[in-house]
Scaffold this active site. Structure first.
Site, PDB file in Angstrom:
ATOM      1  N   HIS A  27      92.463   2.301  55.885  1.00 23.35           N
ATOM      2  CA  HIS A  27      91.602   1.155  56.183  1.00 23.35           C
ATOM      3  C   HIS A  27      91.778   0.006  55.204  1.00 23.35           C
ATOM      4  O   HIS A  27      91.098  -1.017  55.333  1.00 23.35           O
ATOM      5  CB  HIS A  27      90.147   1.614  56.236  1.00 23.35           C
TER       6      HIS A  27
ATOM      7  N   HIS B 281      98.080   8.482  64.301  1.00 24.95           N
ATOM      8  CA  HIS B 281      97.563   9.172  65.478  1.00 24.95           C
ATOM      9  C   HIS B 281      98.582  10.135  66.071  1.00 24.95           C
ATOM     10  O   HIS B 281      98.196  11.087  66.758  1.00 24.95           O
ATOM     11  CB  HIS B 281      97.098   8.151  66.510  1.00 24.95           C
TER      12      HIS B 281
END
Length: 738
Positions: free
Chosen positions: A274, A110
């Protein structure tokens, strides 16, 4: 991932002040209350971005050299301490599964994932995640804790490791601690010390708003890189929160493309990221989650999202609203993401927080461990994950990676490296012992100088030869400017080094006046061929610009020498990614009075934006505009803004005539983009000017600078400022000598 906790900023709602990170509650003690100039005149041209990040906010010594400080580190020891942190679970914020690795990957991702290739802004190179609005975005929920977990290491090493570098190092260390071999790591990111004011994150006045950022067929406006306010990329529940995997694929392709990622890189990043960790949605955030860090109470000390649901941690954590792990082994690098995504059937369900997500319909589907270590829970997929299965192109790539795990490993390693290093600029800025040997096209490679330079006598010989060509001062200055002014400090791309102005796509840009460009390049090629020694075209273009400035100054009665630092080399077309460099094409260049048609943003605002990308101060920008006008450097050779009868002479006529009330100005076009300057006494039109020209008389701050340069004793100061600012632009990308 996104947060279900939305903050609507309605100033008519008494509770809005507590919700909005930028509004104070009038019933509370707050700093900065009161009306400001910006409240009275919201349309005033804002020059703040040309004043930001000055020494006043930087606590380091003026001569602090971060590269030297970083290189003094015992890097292997530092990295091992970061790796050790991954399994050192802290009571105040215990690690899911006893491992902080997934948490640190999300923090690094992020930090880097805000990068957008359109204007080069965002990204990991400045440590901006420490400041609002990024530290309070819903998508960054609970990352305040990740940064605090790193504080003991940051405290130990102090100025020798920036937060910006530490964020990315933590992500790499996390991957390696869970069994993944990364492509490499470079230090060299320097922290900023205040929020970056030059980035438009969107127009919405509520978290997760999206109404103002799309146009046409859901295309993002301008350079925006996320589908919703406060997200990094897309809503994981689907477009506008609807569980539509095909629609989600469209959004994913749009947002990752704006980060310069192709389909294969996108699938690799989503699947690779993920493979680790879980999403958190234990309960309804509206009931249990408090304000974000920038809206939290004083005693929360820059933390936020206080969770009052049960323990508030581990299996009780609330972040995105989705709940569960993607794979059965969320702290191990393996091939299970594609195993479960492609081999299982999935059905729509909702999380305990009420978010759309998908669960296996197979009764024998594998389970994941509970975050707290007691028991298990079912695996899940977001709508964004389902897009990798449902979209035809993403499906092909997913099946390829499923069959060839080594190909997936390599693709993820390269894509992660690109994600976390994309905005660092040329390789000369990369630091540390883990640099990959392979040079990648997205790094805009330029041949090494390998000892190439020019002696003072050779420079003098070249200047004489350039001066003997039939090139005008305008020709030389225009092309040098076109070459160097592509530099943008946001991601350290562009600039004169490499001489890419002679290559596609830059040699065909309208703003570069291709006909004039070919004329100048042909003349300089003759100088190069007849020099009798090696000289790069990149150096020749910049040197010619200096010759042009010196000639223009001489024509105005001033003797100046434009500083010149040789050592540039010439890139090849094969070293130039045409699509990637296409994003450097100016939408507007007020210094050359250029603006593409159909632009919604005012020309003067685009001038400020461009000056900011080139790290220019307000006086430098002002001097450069005035000087470029009188030298005659408009992109199309027009007379717009050329407020002088002595074109080609570096006089202060632009300012003198602009400020002279002998002339009255009025709009010539219905859109207020072209103006006439008419002699009050005779009624004759003397000049035409653009919005960029007139702003230096209209805006009070810019007028104050223009008055200095336009005064009877101001020309010498103006010339000197122009010369130094011009040289600064020419050398903006010379990190090898900075």
């Amino acid at each position: 991932m996104s947060s279900k906790h939305t903050n609507v900023w309605d100033i008519n709602d008494p509770s809005a002040a507590a919700k909005c990170p930028f509004l104070g509650n009038p019933d509370q003690l707050v700093a900065g209350k009161g009306t400001t100039n910006r409240d009275w005149w919201p349309n005033e041209l804002k020059l703040n971005i040309l004043r930001q990040n000055g020494t006043s906010s930087d606590p380091m010594d003026k001569d602090f050299d971060y590269a030297a400080a970083f290189n003094s580190l015992d890097f292997p020891t530092l990295k091992q301490e970061v790796i050790d942190l991954m399994t050192d679970s802290q009571d105040w914020w215990p690690a899911d599964y006893g491992h902080y690795g997934p948490f640190m990957i999300r923090m690094a991702w992020h930090s880097a994932g805000t990068y957008r290739i359109g204007d080069g802004r965002g990204g990991s190179s400045s440590g901006s995640q420490r400041f609002a609005p990024l530290n309070s975005w819903p998508d960054n929920g609970n990352l305040d804790k990740a940064r605090l977990l790193l504080w003991p290491i940051k405290k130990k090493y102090g100025k020798n490791i920036s937060w910006a570098d530490l964020f990315i190092l933590a992500g790499n260390a996390a991957l390696e601690s869970m069994g993944f071999k990364t492509f490499g790591f470079s230090g060299g990111r320097e922290d900023v010390w205040e929020p970056e004011q030059d980035i438009n994150w969107g127009y919405e006045d509520e978290w997760l708003g999206e109404k103002e950022r799309h146009e046409g067929d859901r295309e993002l406006k301008g350079f925006l890189g996320a589908t919703h306010m406060g997200l990094i990329y897309v809503n994981p529940e689907g477009p506008s929160g609807k569980p539509d995997p095909i629609g989600s694929a469209y959004d994913i392709r749009e947002t990752f493309g704006r980060m310069a990622m192709n389909d294969e890189e996108t699938v690799a990043l989503v699947a690779g990221g993920h493979t680790f960790g879980k999403a958190h949605g234990a309960a309804d955030p509206e009931k249990y989650v408090g304000a974000e860090p920038h809206g939290a109470t004083l005693e929360e000390m820059s933390t936020g999202w206080k969770n009052t649901y049960k323990s508030g941690v581990l299996d009780d954590t609330i972040t995105s609203g989705l709940e569960g792990a993607w794979t059965p082994n969320p702290t191990r690098w393996d091939a299970e993401y594609f195993d479960v995504l492609l081999n299982l059937d999935w059905e729509l369900t909702t999380s305990p927080a009420g978010a759309h997500q998908w669960k296996p319909s197979n009764p024998d589907a594998p389970q994941a461990p509970a975050a707290g270590g007691n028991g298990t829970q079912g695996i899940m997929m977001s709508t964004a994950d389902m897009a990798l299965k449902m979209d035809p192109e993403y499906r092909k790539i997913s099946e390829k990676f499923h069959k060839d795990h080594k190909a997936f490993e390599d693709a993820f390693a390269r894509a992660w490296y690109k994600l976390t290093h994309r905005d660092m600029g040329p390789l000369s800025r990369y630091l540390g012992p883990e640099l990959p040997k392979e040079e990648l096209l997205w790094q805009d490679p330029i041949p090494e100088a390998n000892g190439y330079t020019l002696s003072d006598s050779q420079v003098a010989t070249l200047k004489t030869a350039i001066d003997a060509t039939d090139l005008s001062a305008s020709d030389m200055v225009s092309v040098a400017w076109a070459s160097a002014s592509t530099f943008r400090n946001s991601d350290k791309r562009g600039g004169a080094n490499g001489a890419r102005i002679r290559l596609a796509p830059q040699n065909n840009w309208e703003v570069n006046n291709p006909e004039q460009l070919r004329k100048v390049l042909n003349a300089l090629k003759d100088v190069q061929d007849n020099a009798g020694f090696d000289v790069s075209m990149a150096d020749l273009i910049v040197l010619a610009g200096g010759v042009g400035v010196e000639r223009a100054a001489h024509n105005a009665g001033h003797k100046v020498t434009v500083p010149f630092t040789p050592g540039r080399t010439d890139a090849s077309q094969e070293q130039t990614d045409i699509d990637s460099f296409g994003y450097l094409e100016p939408r507007a260049d007020g210094f050359r009075n250029y603006q593409k048609g159909g632009m919604e943003t005012a020309a003067e605002e685009l001038l400020i934006d461009r000056a900011n990308l080139m790290e220019l101060s307000i006086p430098e920008m002002t001097a450069l505009v005035g000087g470029m006008r009188v030298i005659g450097c408009n992109y199309d050779g027009s007379k717009v803004g050329v407020f002088t009868d002595k074109v080609g002479a570096l006089t202060n006529d632009f300012f003198e005539n602009l400020l002279d009330f002998t002339y009255t100005w009025k709009a010539l076009s219905s859109d207020d983009t072209l103006f006439s300057g008419t002699d009050r006494r005779t009624g004759d039109m003397k000049f035409t000017g653009s919005r960029v020209d007139l702003i230096f008389g209209s805006n009070t701050e810019l007028r104050a600078i223009a008055e200095v340069y336009g005064a009877n004793d101001g020309e010498e100061r103006f010339v000197n400022t122009f010369v130094s600012a011009f040289a600064k632009v020419m050398d903006a990308d010379r990190f090898d000598v900075k």
